[in-house]
Design a protein around this motif. Sequence first.
Motif, short mmCIF file in Angstrom:
data_model
loop_
_atom_site.label_atom_id
_atom_site.label_comp_id
_atom_site.label_asym_id
_atom_site.label_seq_id
_atom_site.Cartn_x
_atom_site.Cartn_y
_atom_site.Cartn_z
N ASN A 219 0.84 -1.20 0.00
CA ASN A 219 0.00 0.00 0.00
C ASN A 219 0.86 1.24 0.00
N TYR A 220 0.33 2.26 -0.66
CA TYR A 220 1.07 3.52 -0.75
C TYR A 220 1.48 3.99 0.64
N GLY A 221 2.76 4.37 0.75
CA GLY A 221 3.29 4.88 2.01
C GLY A 221 3.89 3.83 2.90
N ASN A 222 3.58 2.55 2.64
CA ASN A 222 4.19 1.50 3.44
C ASN A 222 5.62 1.23 2.96
N PRO A 223 6.58 1.00 3.86
CA PRO A 223 7.95 0.69 3.42
C PRO A 223 8.01 -0.70 2.78
N VAL A 224 8.81 -0.79 1.71
CA VAL A 224 9.04 -2.05 1.02
C VAL A 224 10.54 -2.29 1.01
N THR A 225 10.97 -3.48 1.35
CA THR A 225 12.40 -3.83 1.35
C THR A 225 12.71 -4.74 0.17
N PHE A 226 13.67 -4.31 -0.65
CA PHE A 226 14.13 -5.13 -1.77
C PHE A 226 15.45 -5.79 -1.35
N THR A 227 15.56 -7.07 -1.61
CA THR A 227 16.76 -7.83 -1.25
C THR A 227 17.41 -8.39 -2.50
N ALA A 259 28.45 -12.31 3.43
CA ALA A 259 28.15 -13.49 4.25
C ALA A 259 27.45 -14.52 3.38
N ASN A 260 26.91 -15.53 4.01
CA ASN A 260 26.16 -16.56 3.28
C ASN A 260 24.75 -16.65 3.87
N PRO A 261 23.69 -16.24 3.16
CA PRO A 261 23.73 -15.73 1.78
C PRO A 261 24.31 -14.32 1.70
N ASP A 262 24.83 -14.01 0.51
CA ASP A 262 25.48 -12.72 0.28
C ASP A 262 24.42 -11.74 -0.25
N ILE A 263 23.94 -10.86 0.61
CA ILE A 263 22.79 -10.03 0.24
C ILE A 263 23.08 -8.56 0.48
N ALA A 264 22.31 -7.74 -0.24
CA ALA A 264 22.27 -6.29 -0.01
C ALA A 264 20.81 -5.89 -0.04
N GLN A 265 20.42 -4.94 0.82
CA GLN A 265 19.01 -4.56 0.92
C GLN A 265 18.84 -3.05 0.79
N PHE A 266 17.66 -2.70 0.30
CA PHE A 266 17.28 -1.29 0.18
C PHE A 266 15.80 -1.18 0.52
N THR A 267 15.46 -0.25 1.39
CA THR A 267 14.08 -0.05 1.83
C THR A 267 13.60 1.33 1.43
N THR A 268 12.37 1.39 0.91
CA THR A 268 11.80 2.68 0.50
C THR A 268 10.30 2.69 0.78
N ALA A 269 9.82 3.88 1.09
CA ALA A 269 8.38 4.09 1.25
C ALA A 269 7.90 5.15 0.26
N ALA A 270 8.73 5.43 -0.74
CA ALA A 270 8.46 6.54 -1.65
C ALA A 270 7.87 6.12 -2.98
N LEU A 271 7.56 4.86 -3.16
CA LEU A 271 7.00 4.42 -4.44
C LEU A 271 5.56 4.92 -4.60
N THR A 272 5.28 5.41 -5.78
CA THR A 272 3.93 5.90 -6.06
C THR A 272 3.00 4.74 -6.39
N VAL A 273 1.70 5.04 -6.42
CA VAL A 273 0.71 4.02 -6.76
C VAL A 273 0.93 3.57 -8.20
N GLY A 274 0.97 2.27 -8.41
CA GLY A 274 1.15 1.73 -9.76
C GLY A 274 2.05 0.51 -9.72
N THR A 275 2.50 0.09 -10.90
CA THR A 275 3.37 -1.08 -11.03
C THR A 275 4.79 -0.61 -11.32
N HIS A 276 5.75 -1.11 -10.55
CA HIS A 276 7.14 -0.67 -10.66
C HIS A 276 8.04 -1.86 -11.02
N PRO A 277 8.68 -1.84 -12.22
CA PRO A 277 9.62 -2.91 -12.56
C PRO A 277 10.96 -2.65 -11.86
#
Length: 376
Positions: A219-227, A259-277
């Motif tokens: 939902n708009y305004g909720n933070p989303v974390t990409f891994t 580390a194992n697994p070798d990950i990097a993360q980014f969190t944002t709450a700024a995505l607008t309403v719609g579909t984001h590739p």
Amino acid sequence: HDALPISVMAAPDPSLFGQTGTFTVQVTTGAGTGALTGTVSITDTFGGNTATLATGLAVNGGATAFQIATLPVGVHTIKAAYSGDTSHSPSSSTDNGVSPWSQIVEEQTAVALTSSANPSLVNQSVTFTATVTAPDGGGLMPDGTVTFLDGTTTLAEVELSGGVATYTTAALAAGAHPITAVYSGDAIREILGETSAVLTQDVQAAATLTVTTSGSPSNYGNPVTFTATIASSATAAAGGTVNFFDAGVNIGSGVLNAANPDIAQFTTAALTVGTHPITATYAGDNFNSAAASVAINQVVNQAATSDTVVAAPNPGVQGTAETLTDTVKITQGAGTPTGTVTFSSGATVLGTANLTAAGTATISPVLAPGNYSIVA
């Protein structure tokens, strides 16, 4: 009128091609024999030919000097002779079996080292090329061998051909390899050896990159974390930064945890309403190749709301305005509700009002007697 002892010295010895060398000739005379008024000549025997380098050099205090920077590369046999004068006989620096001065002129070299592919992948063939030149123009083509080294480990010894030596290998392990090329030189031809600058060969294991989301739709305004997760066969975990993109536009980055697994993360709450590739890219390091993910779709829905309508007074009084207040709250997502609220009872619209910053809208209609089921 005895022959005078003559000595020859040179500095520097050996000298480099093109470098100015100074030959100093010392003529020794006994006390009371008078001043030396003759002159000194210097000859050079090189390659079977004898040439005069200087003549008519005046002797001052028993010594004279001559400078030259054009001697070719090789070994030069240098002799000096005194012309004699009224009190002194002619003499040579090789009188009485004295050996002539042997002047060595060396050719300086330079080694340039290149790689056919840098960075390269594990098991990929890489050709190292060493080019040996004589930058000062000594005129001799460097010959001999070039030794290719990985740090202090010898990889190969290769004969020069036309001043070039190459070495091809697919056996380098993943990581950073300090490669140098060492030219042996040619002592017989007076060509000096030299070592190239270090070439750091990065050998990388092929890496793959996948990106996932903490939840889609959101939902708009909720933070989303990409891994972003890096996978490779390298012995060292990938290090550095992963960049995240929304339809090709960089929206942020994350540092790999190595580390194992070798990950990097980014969190944002700024995505607008719609579909984001969403995609991610990694530039690689000494052990792991660059990689890019396929796109995942992050769907962002509008924030979910709830409405609460309050009527005051309730019950109302005939002929008196009734205050109807609608309070809008976000139940999923974030932000401040805006827009217009429509109050109705059944099919009858009672009125409209704009939401305030506090999330409320109010109308004050005068209602006829009766029961009302009010919605907003």
